[in-house]
Design a protein around this motif. Structure first.
Motif, PDB file in Angstrom:
ATOM      1  N   ASN A 101       0.834  -1.202   0.000  1.00 35.19           N
ATOM      2  CA  ASN A 101       0.000   0.000   0.000  1.00 35.19           C
ATOM      3  C   ASN A 101       0.872   1.256   0.000  1.00 35.19           C
ATOM      4  O   ASN A 101       0.635   2.192  -0.778  1.00 35.19           O
ATOM      5  CB  ASN A 101      -0.921  -0.025   1.216  1.00 35.19           C
ATOM      6  CG  ASN A 101      -1.806   1.193   1.307  1.00 35.19           C
ATOM      7  OD1 ASN A 101      -2.585   1.470   0.403  1.00 35.19           O
ATOM      8  ND2 ASN A 101      -1.685   1.920   2.407  1.00 35.19           N
ATOM      9  N   SER A 102       1.892   1.288   0.844  1.00 37.55           N
ATOM     10  CA  SER A 102       2.803   2.425   0.913  1.00 37.55           C
ATOM     11  C   SER A 102       3.496   2.631  -0.436  1.00 37.55           C
ATOM     12  O   SER A 102       3.565   3.751  -0.959  1.00 37.55           O
ATOM     13  CB  SER A 102       3.837   2.191   2.014  1.00 37.55           C
ATOM     14  OG  SER A 102       4.751   3.255   2.079  1.00 37.55           O
ATOM     15  N   TYR A 103       3.992   1.554  -0.994  1.00 32.50           N
ATOM     16  CA  TYR A 103       4.641   1.574  -2.303  1.00 32.50           C
ATOM     17  C   TYR A 103       3.697   2.170  -3.357  1.00 32.50           C
ATOM     18  O   TYR A 103       4.071   3.052  -4.122  1.00 32.50           O
ATOM     19  CB  TYR A 103       5.043   0.142  -2.663  1.00 32.50           C
ATOM     20  CG  TYR A 103       5.488  -0.081  -4.077  1.00 32.50           C
ATOM     21  CD1 TYR A 103       6.811   0.104  -4.447  1.00 32.50           C
ATOM     22  CD2 TYR A 103       4.588  -0.519  -5.048  1.00 32.50           C
ATOM     23  CE1 TYR A 103       7.234  -0.129  -5.753  1.00 32.50           C
ATOM     24  CE2 TYR A 103       4.989  -0.751  -6.344  1.00 32.50           C
ATOM     25  CZ  TYR A 103       6.308  -0.556  -6.695  1.00 32.50           C
ATOM     26  OH  TYR A 103       6.718  -0.780  -7.982  1.00 32.50           O
ATOM     27  N   SER A 104       2.448   1.710  -3.353  1.00 29.49           N
ATOM     28  CA  SER A 104       1.464   2.167  -4.336  1.00 29.49           C
ATOM     29  C   SER A 104       1.142   3.653  -4.172  1.00 29.49           C
ATOM     30  O   SER A 104       1.010   4.372  -5.160  1.00 29.49           O
ATOM     31  CB  SER A 104       0.178   1.353  -4.228  1.00 29.49           C
ATOM     32  OG  SER A 104       0.427   0.016  -4.571  1.00 29.49           O
ATOM     33  N   ILE A 105       0.988   4.105  -2.938  1.00 33.05           N
ATOM     34  CA  ILE A 105       0.708   5.522  -2.672  1.00 33.05           C
ATOM     35  C   ILE A 105       1.803   6.394  -3.287  1.00 33.05           C
ATOM     36  O   ILE A 105       1.526   7.360  -3.999  1.00 33.05           O
ATOM     37  CB  ILE A 105       0.606   5.793  -1.155  1.00 33.05           C
ATOM     38  CG1 ILE A 105      -0.654   5.164  -0.578  1.00 33.05           C
ATOM     39  CG2 ILE A 105       0.642   7.300  -0.866  1.00 33.05           C
ATOM     40  CD1 ILE A 105      -0.682   5.163   0.950  1.00 33.05           C
ATOM     41  N   VAL A 106       3.044   6.051  -3.003  1.00 38.49           N
ATOM     42  CA  VAL A 106       4.175   6.859  -3.478  1.00 38.49           C
ATOM     43  C   VAL A 106       4.331   6.742  -4.985  1.00 38.49           C
ATOM     44  O   VAL A 106       4.498   7.749  -5.684  1.00 38.49           O
ATOM     45  CB  VAL A 106       5.472   6.463  -2.736  1.00 38.49           C
ATOM     46  CG1 VAL A 106       6.670   7.191  -3.309  1.00 38.49           C
ATOM     47  CG2 VAL A 106       5.322   6.729  -1.252  1.00 38.49           C
ATOM     48  N   LYS A 107       4.244   5.534  -5.499  1.00 36.47           N
ATOM     49  CA  LYS A 107       4.415   5.336  -6.941  1.00 36.47           C
ATOM     50  C   LYS A 107       3.350   6.100  -7.733  1.00 36.47           C
ATOM     51  O   LYS A 107       3.660   6.766  -8.719  1.00 36.47           O
ATOM     52  CB  LYS A 107       4.361   3.851  -7.282  1.00 36.47           C
ATOM     53  CG  LYS A 107       4.670   3.564  -8.731  1.00 36.47           C
ATOM     54  CD  LYS A 107       4.746   2.081  -8.997  1.00 36.47           C
ATOM     55  CE  LYS A 107       5.085   1.835 -10.463  1.00 36.47           C
ATOM     56  NZ  LYS A 107       5.170   0.411 -10.760  1.00 36.47           N
ATOM     57  N   GLU A 108       2.104   6.013  -7.309  1.00 35.25           N
ATOM     58  CA  GLU A 108       1.026   6.717  -8.004  1.00 35.25           C
ATOM     59  C   GLU A 108       1.218   8.230  -7.951  1.00 35.25           C
ATOM     60  O   GLU A 108       1.031   8.920  -8.950  1.00 35.25           O
ATOM     61  CB  GLU A 108      -0.329   6.341  -7.418  1.00 35.25           C
ATOM     62  CG  GLU A 108      -0.829   5.006  -7.878  1.00 35.25           C
ATOM     63  CD  GLU A 108      -0.973   4.904  -9.394  1.00 35.25           C
ATOM     64  OE1 GLU A 108      -1.609   5.785 -10.009  1.00 35.25           O
ATOM     65  OE2 GLU A 108      -0.428   3.947  -9.964  1.00 35.25           O
ATOM     66  N   LYS A 109       1.563   8.734  -6.788  1.00 39.68           N
ATOM     67  CA  LYS A 109       1.734  10.176  -6.638  1.00 39.68           C
ATOM     68  C   LYS A 109       2.827  10.718  -7.560  1.00 39.68           C
ATOM     69  O   LYS A 109       2.645  11.723  -8.249  1.00 39.68           O
ATOM     70  CB  LYS A 109       2.072  10.526  -5.190  1.00 39.68           C
ATOM     71  CG  LYS A 109       2.271  12.001  -4.959  1.00 39.68           C
ATOM     72  CD  LYS A 109       2.536  12.314  -3.513  1.00 39.68           C
ATOM     73  CE  LYS A 109       2.725  13.799  -3.310  1.00 39.68           C
ATOM     74  NZ  LYS A 109       2.963  14.135  -1.911  1.00 39.68           N
ATOM     75  N   TYR A 110       3.963  10.058  -7.613  1.00 37.23           N
ATOM     76  CA  TYR A 110       5.096  10.593  -8.363  1.00 37.23           C
ATOM     77  C   TYR A 110       5.089  10.169  -9.828  1.00 37.23           C
ATOM     78  O   TYR A 110       5.668  10.842 -10.660  1.00 37.23           O
ATOM     79  CB  TYR A 110       6.398  10.268  -7.653  1.00 37.23           C
ATOM     80  CG  TYR A 110       6.460  11.049  -6.372  1.00 37.23           C
ATOM     81  CD1 TYR A 110       6.693  12.432  -6.392  1.00 37.23           C
ATOM     82  CD2 TYR A 110       6.189  10.460  -5.144  1.00 37.23           C
ATOM     83  CE1 TYR A 110       6.679  13.179  -5.241  1.00 37.23           C
ATOM     84  CE2 TYR A 110       6.183  11.210  -3.969  1.00 37.23           C
ATOM     85  CZ  TYR A 110       6.432  12.563  -4.035  1.00 37.23           C
ATOM     86  OH  TYR A 110       6.408  13.302  -2.882  1.00 37.23           O
ATOM     87  N   ARG A 111       4.397   9.109 -10.140  1.00 39.32           N
ATOM     88  CA  ARG A 111       4.238   8.750 -11.550  1.00 39.32           C
ATOM     89  C   ARG A 111       3.337   9.784 -12.237  1.00 39.32           C
ATOM     90  O   ARG A 111       3.589  10.192 -13.352  1.00 39.32           O
ATOM     91  CB  ARG A 111       3.666   7.343 -11.694  1.00 39.32           C
ATOM     92  CG  ARG A 111       3.625   6.881 -13.141  1.00 39.32           C
ATOM     93  CD  ARG A 111       3.270   5.449 -13.286  1.00 39.32           C
ATOM     94  NE  ARG A 111       1.953   5.207 -12.695  1.00 39.32           N
ATOM     95  CZ  ARG A 111       1.455   4.000 -12.509  1.00 39.32           C
ATOM     96  NH1 ARG A 111       2.153   2.939 -12.850  1.00 39.32           N
ATOM     97  NH2 ARG A 111       0.258   3.845 -11.985  1.00 39.32           N
ATOM     98  N   LYS A 112       2.295  10.230 -11.537  1.00 38.84           N
ATOM     99  CA  LYS A 112       1.394  11.250 -12.078  1.00 38.84           C
ATOM    100  C   LYS A 112       2.118  12.564 -12.297  1.00 38.84           C
ATOM    101  O   LYS A 112       1.875  13.267 -13.260  1.00 38.84           O
ATOM    102  CB  LYS A 112       0.214  11.474 -11.132  1.00 38.84           C
ATOM    103  CG  LYS A 112      -0.791  10.368 -11.175  1.00 38.84           C
ATOM    104  CD  LYS A 112      -1.923  10.635 -10.191  1.00 38.84           C
ATOM    105  CE  LYS A 112      -2.878   9.470 -10.138  1.00 38.84           C
ATOM    106  NZ  LYS A 112      -3.931   9.683  -9.131  1.00 38.84           N
TER     107      LYS A 112
END
Length: 115
Positions: A101-112
């Motif tokens: 979940n933590s990984y996904s939060i960060v990845k989504e935020k910075y990929r966008k």
């Protein structure tokens, strides 16, 4: 989950890097940090490897802290967005889900942001 299992799981996630970014700071040389998109999603002090700091949704953090003995405050992080998770108390499947979940939060935020 122990520190070796934590490290192996974090590194099994796509494009994760591990670093010791605080090595030049007194007391920070033992802090292992896991990154995705060049941003932290998990960190653990190897001198006290039972606590890992992970990113989490604010409402979920409140619920976890109220209902789970292994959930606490994250050291040196904004406790609204970061959870301190005691590895010796959390079930392995829950730990993996929260790390993911933590990984996904960060990845989504910075990929966008890169778009």
């Amino acid at each position: 989950m122990n520190i070796e299992e934590l490290r192996a799981y974090c590194l099994s996630l796509e494009t994760v890097e591990e670093k010791f970014p605080f090595a030049k700071i007194k007391g920070g040389e033992s802090v292992l940090v896991f990154y995705v998109c060049n941003h932290i999603f998990a960190m653990v002090d190897l001198d006290d490897s039972d606590i890992v700091n992970i990113k989490c949704q604010p409402e979920r953090i409140v619920d976890l802290r109220e209902h789970c003995e292994w959930a606490g405050k994250a050291s040196h992080m904004n406790n609204k967005y970061w959870l301190g998770m005691r590895l010796s108390g959390v079930p392995d499947d829950t730990a993996k889900e929260l790390i993911s979940n933590s990984y996904s939060i960060v990845k989504e935020k910075y990929r966008k942001k890169k778009r």
